[in-house]
Design a protein around this motif. Structure first.
Motif, PDB file in Angstrom:
ATOM      1  N   VAL A   1      48.746 -10.277 -15.647  1.00  0.00           N
ATOM      2  CA  VAL A   1      49.488  -9.752 -16.794  1.00  0.00           C
ATOM      3  C   VAL A   1      49.165 -10.532 -18.071  1.00  0.00           C
ATOM      4  O   VAL A   1      49.925 -10.517 -19.031  1.00  0.00           O
ATOM      5  N   ASN A   2      47.991 -11.197 -18.094  1.00  0.00           N
ATOM      6  CA  ASN A   2      47.645 -11.992 -19.286  1.00  0.00           C
ATOM      7  C   ASN A   2      46.877 -11.196 -20.338  1.00  0.00           C
ATOM      8  O   ASN A   2      46.517 -11.724 -21.389  1.00  0.00           O
ATOM      9  N   GLY A   3      46.594  -9.909 -20.064  1.00  0.00           N
ATOM     10  CA  GLY A   3      45.954  -9.064 -21.061  1.00  0.00           C
ATOM     11  C   GLY A   3      44.443  -9.031 -21.009  1.00  0.00           C
ATOM     12  O   GLY A   3      43.820  -8.357 -21.832  1.00  0.00           O
ATOM     13  N   TYR A   4      43.827  -9.728 -20.061  1.00  0.00           N
ATOM     14  CA  TYR A   4      42.372  -9.681 -19.919  1.00  0.00           C
ATOM     15  C   TYR A   4      42.032  -9.094 -18.557  1.00  0.00           C
ATOM     16  O   TYR A   4      42.551  -9.546 -17.529  1.00  0.00           O
ATOM     17  N   ASN A   5      41.139  -8.109 -18.543  1.00  0.00           N
ATOM     18  CA  ASN A   5      40.781  -7.480 -17.279  1.00  0.00           C
ATOM     19  C   ASN A   5      39.384  -7.865 -16.803  1.00  0.00           C
ATOM     20  O   ASN A   5      38.800  -7.207 -15.951  1.00  0.00           O
ATOM     21  N   ARG A   6      38.861  -8.971 -17.362  1.00  0.00           N
ATOM     22  CA  ARG A   6      37.567  -9.510 -16.943  1.00  0.00           C
ATOM     23  C   ARG A   6      37.460 -10.921 -17.520  1.00  0.00           C
ATOM     24  O   ARG A   6      38.263 -11.329 -18.361  1.00  0.00           O
ATOM     25  N   PRO A   7      36.499 -11.730 -17.078  1.00  0.00           N
ATOM     26  CA  PRO A   7      36.415 -13.102 -17.575  1.00  0.00           C
ATOM     27  C   PRO A   7      36.249 -13.192 -19.086  1.00  0.00           C
ATOM     28  O   PRO A   7      35.369 -12.548 -19.668  1.00  0.00           O
ATOM     29  N   TRP A   8      37.105 -13.976 -19.697  1.00  0.00           N
ATOM     30  CA  TRP A   8      37.015 -14.315 -21.117  1.00  0.00           C
ATOM     31  C   TRP A   8      37.599 -15.710 -21.276  1.00  0.00           C
ATOM     32  O   TRP A   8      38.795 -15.918 -21.152  1.00  0.00           O
ATOM     33  N   ARG A   9      36.739 -16.678 -21.456  1.00  0.00           N
ATOM     34  CA  ARG A   9      37.085 -18.092 -21.572  1.00  0.00           C
ATOM     35  C   ARG A   9      37.553 -18.711 -20.261  1.00  0.00           C
ATOM     36  O   ARG A   9      37.599 -19.937 -20.157  1.00  0.00           O
ATOM     37  N   GLU A  10      37.888 -17.921 -19.287  1.00  0.00           N
ATOM     38  CA  GLU A  10      38.204 -18.387 -17.937  1.00  0.00           C
ATOM     39  C   GLU A  10      38.122 -17.179 -17.010  1.00  0.00           C
ATOM     40  O   GLU A  10      37.996 -16.037 -17.477  1.00  0.00           O
ATOM     41  N   PRO A  11      38.186 -17.374 -15.692  1.00  0.00           N
ATOM     42  CA  PRO A  11      38.023 -16.235 -14.779  1.00  0.00           C
ATOM     43  C   PRO A  11      39.010 -15.110 -15.035  1.00  0.00           C
ATOM     44  O   PRO A  11      38.643 -13.929 -14.991  1.00  0.00           O
ATOM     45  N   GLY A  12      40.289 -15.431 -15.247  1.00  0.00           N
ATOM     46  CA  GLY A  12      41.268 -14.418 -15.610  1.00  0.00           C
ATOM     47  C   GLY A  12      41.738 -13.528 -14.486  1.00  0.00           C
ATOM     48  O   GLY A  12      42.338 -12.484 -14.741  1.00  0.00           O
ATOM     49  N   SER A  13      41.501 -13.911 -13.236  1.00  0.00           N
ATOM     50  CA  SER A  13      41.887 -13.066 -12.109  1.00  0.00           C
ATOM     51  C   SER A  13      42.864 -13.789 -11.184  1.00  0.00           C
ATOM     52  O   SER A  13      42.930 -15.016 -11.162  1.00  0.00           O
ATOM     53  N   TRP A  14      43.622 -12.990 -10.449  1.00  0.00           N
ATOM     54  CA  TRP A  14      44.354 -13.517  -9.289  1.00  0.00           C
ATOM     55  C   TRP A  14      43.436 -13.403  -8.079  1.00  0.00           C
ATOM     56  O   TRP A  14      42.879 -12.345  -7.807  1.00  0.00           O
ATOM     57  N   MET A  15      43.250 -14.520  -7.402  1.00  0.00           N
ATOM     58  CA  MET A  15      42.465 -14.528  -6.176  1.00  0.00           C
ATOM     59  C   MET A  15      43.360 -15.019  -5.055  1.00  0.00           C
ATOM     60  O   MET A  15      44.003 -16.068  -5.169  1.00  0.00           O
ATOM     61  N   SER A  16      43.421 -14.249  -4.000  1.00  0.00           N
ATOM     62  CA  SER A  16      44.376 -14.546  -2.931  1.00  0.00           C
ATOM     63  C   SER A  16      43.994 -15.797  -2.167  1.00  0.00           C
ATOM     64  O   SER A  16      42.833 -16.157  -2.046  1.00  0.00           O
TER      65      SER A  16
END
Length: 727
Positions: A587-602
């Protein structure tokens, strides 16, 4: 009798820009027409011409692969056409266009007439459809010129340029001192096939003689041999000194003469192992690189690209090299091309519409850029993104009843948010829609990856140097390294928003560290005060040091060489408490890497915890949900091409995908938490091939929370989600 066709958006041109413009407008509810003068869709990427699609990732920009509508088409192609057959690529494009209910397709339709009202305002355009002998008149509120040659814009009398501006025009150092009429040329390909028996070839009378071909080969890096095929022959180029529109037929015939001459030389000069080779396909329609570029509200320039400037009306991005070709083509001794790597850069909406009060937009090769900037923006992936931006802009202008130049700041932001919701990356702009219920939701999960990657399956030596990419936020990461002796390793440190193996970013310092003898976990120091972003360490050669690598990819960490598209995944130990892959990322507003990975990884991985990984959104009060949008990871560090020949030369730095991305979610379930606390299944996903999963609960569903459970991937041991939106 003329057949009248009414629409809201009329798109001319069936290449990447036109397809994406038409699909974008239609999917936003606008009645849309797509008219193309060819029998197949795809433009230069179609089976008629067979140029493979490339873009930012092909030019070294990691996590730069173009998505949006174009990415959806490329992933569908990968799912159905893993061998990269250009004929099946045609089918993928046609399938998606025909499946859109708001879109009407007109093939073999040449737009040749127009009526305007005032300067640049189009009342209708007319065309002739071959085979049916129909005279057609298309009437729309907005028109999009994706013809490549800018045919609609020229008919409307809008100003344009052909050729190269002088260095003083925009202050561009790569421009010629004086203005030139010359452009980039056009190209013709052939595909070869090896039979199990000799195949003779007698050249047609029009073919270049072998003596001429022998004189031309080897000059400026122009090489031909029996092991080259398809796009290897991009340098079969001519026409840059002619008018690429008015003299297109002669340019095409000249390319036929040259192509036949080269094939005759390979088959009959006695210099090649070509006795059993034959042609499986030969092009008849050249792939054109350049013609008209229109004067728009904003002209993108060299400085905009090299300084990766931000724009308030940023709409899409590019990332291919500044890729210059000599206008004299194969008849010059100049290098066949000069490629200058660039980082990902933004392109504004202002490049898509003219300065006057017009209802015509541009998409593809004819947008408003200087010749120098065009050397990058002309690549097909970028053209496709410009089309999605143009289609979205047209739809929004129709809804608002305004021209693009009259849009207020909030209205421009609305266009941007629509683009982001539909999987466009706009450098530096966050996806933040007020109506997105996920923004205020509490987020929890089955667990987030916080350990690292430990399973060793390979090695990477620094004997020829190398680069290591990781996010600044995880600067304390330890990497598993082995050395035959205690040694000092030196490296340059660069920082960027999106990493690149060629345009490394801003240099922030030179560092050294000592690697002890044997195998150990090593932390590589970085300079103090470096801003958040990706760090790229460029290592000097060291014959003693070897990184341990594995098959588990943690997004944001890559190891490789500047001159190769092959990347390794380093074995690594994440620093305690860095929270790099926490559930709040969705829910951080980025749907791809921008300055960091930006994903939830289980975490833990599949099979380790006894349950499927899940992520949950909880609302403070019951909400009626009408749409759920989930963004998956298709491995944005690898190219997705439209097609390829059976072989290709190493100079392309191209590594094909051999299957679906392991990281991509294959199956999943979304459950709703009802106000009484019970769970109800909302949607099930099986055999997914898309980057985005859009769920539209019938008549909406009132819930206090949502649970997304990942049932499987295409091979990755962890589930990964970039963004979840709820409306």
């Amino acid at each position: 009798m003329t057949e009248r066709v009414e629409a809201e958006v009329v798109v001319a041109g069936g290449g990447p820009g036109g397809i994406c413009a038409a699909l974008a407008a239609a999917r936003l509810g606008k009645k849309t027409v797509l008219a193309t003068d060819r029998p197949v869709l795809g433009g230069n990427s179609s089976s008629e011409i067979r140029v493979w699609t490339r873009g930012a990732t092909g030019a070294g920009n990691l996590y730069g692969e173009e998505m949006g509508i174009w990415g959806e088409l490329k992933l569908r192609n990968l799912y159905l056409n893993q061998e990269g057959n250009p004929v099946f690529w045609d089918d993928v494009l046609l399938e998606q266009v025909l499946s859109e209910p708001n879109l009407k397709l007109y093939l073999n339709t040449h737009i040749s007439g127009m009526e305007t009202v005032g300067k640049g305002r189009i009342a209708w355009v007319s065309g002739f459809q071959m085979m049916t002998e129909k005279e057609l008149r298309f009437e729309g509120a907005y028109y999009i010129d994706a013809t490549g040659d800018g045919s609609l814009g020229a008919m409307a009398g809008l100003p344009y340029r052909m050729g190269k501006e002088s260095r003083d025009t925009y202050g561009e150092s790569f421009a010629p001192v004086e203005e030139e009429r010359a452009t980039f040329g056009s190209t013709l390909f052939y595909f070869t096939k090896r039979e199990d028996h000799p195949v003779s070839y007698i050249a047609p009378d029009y073919a270049y003689p072998r003596e001429t071909i022998e004189e031309l080969l080897g000059k400026g890096g122009r090489i031909a041999n029996e092991k080259m095929d398809g796009c290897d022959y991009w340098w079969f180029e001519t026409g840059g000194m002619a008018d690429t529109i008015r003299e297109a037929q002669e340019i095409g015939l000249e390319l036929k003469r040259f192509t036949a001459g080269v094939w005759d030389y390979i088959k009959n000069s006695g210099r090649y192992d070509a006795d059993c080779l034959t042609l499986s396909w030969e092009g008849n329609m050249p792939g054109k690189r350049e013609s008209r570029r229109f004067i728009t509200k904003k002209i993108l320039t060299q400085q905009d690209i090299l300084e990766h400037r931000a724009f308030e009306d940023g709409a899409f991005y590019g990332g291919w090299y500044l890729d210059f070709h000599p206008s004299h083509g194969f008849k010059t001794e100049e290098d066949n091309c000069t490629q200058i790597p660039v980082q990902v850069y933004a392109v504004p909406l202002g490049c898509l519409y003219p300065t006057c009060d017009s209802n015509l937009l541009f998409a593809g090769r004819d947008i408003g850029v200087s010749h120098v900037a065009f050397a990058s923006t002309r690549i097909m992936n970028t053209c496709a993104l410009s089309g999605q931006a143009a289609g979205t802009l047209a739809a929004r202008c129709i809804e608002l009843g305004k021209r693009p130049g009259d849009l207020e700041a909030e209205e421009i932001q609305g266009v941007q948010q629509t683009l982001l919701r539909n999987d466009m990356m706009i450098p530096g702009i966050r996806h933040r829609e007020e109506r997105d219920l996920a923004r205020e939701a509490g987020v929890s999960s089955s667990g987030a990856e916080c350990r690292g990657a430990f399973l060793e399956t390979g090695t990477f030596s620094l004997s020829d140097g190398g680069i290591l990419v990781f996010p600044r936020r995880a600067a304390g990461t330890e990497f598993l390294v082995e050395s035959g002796q205690t040694t000092e390793v030196s490296y340059q440190c660069y920082r960027s928003d999106v990493p690149s193996r060629l345009a490394l970013g801003s240099r922030v310092g030179t560092m050294k560290t000592v690697i002890p003898e044997g195998k150990s976990w090593v932390r590589f120091p970085i300079p103090e005060g470096v801003a958040d972003g990706f760090l790229t360490l460029e290592f000097s050669e060291n014959q003693s040091v070897i990184f341990a690598t594995g098959e588990e990819q943690l997004t944001g960490f890559l190891l490789g060489r500047e001159d190769s598209p092959r990347y390794c995944y380093p074995c690594l130990k994440l620093p305690d408490g860095c929270g790099l892959y926490g559930e709040s990322n969705v829910v951080n507003g980025y749907n791809r890497p921008w300055r960091e990975p930006g994903s939830w990884m289980s975490g833990p991985a599949f099979g380790e915890g006894g349950e499927f990984p899940w992520i949950r959104l909880d609302f403070q009060e019951p909400k009626t949900v009408r749409e759920i949008l989930v963004f998956f990871n298709p491995d944005l560090s690898r190219e997705l091409n439209s097609s390829r020949a059976s072989m290709w030369d190493d100079h392309h730095k191209f590594l094909p995908r051999t299957g679906m991305p392991p990281e991509l979610v294959r199956s999943a379930v979304i459950d709703g938490i009802l106000p009484d606390g019970s769970r109800r299944e909302i949607a099930v996903l099986e055999e997914n091939w898309r980057r985005t999963w859009r769920v539209l609960p019938q008549d909406g569903i009132t819930v206090t929370g949502l649970i997304l459970e990942i049932r499987g991937t295409y091979g990755a041991r962890r589930a990964e989600i970039f963004e979840i939106c709820v409306y």
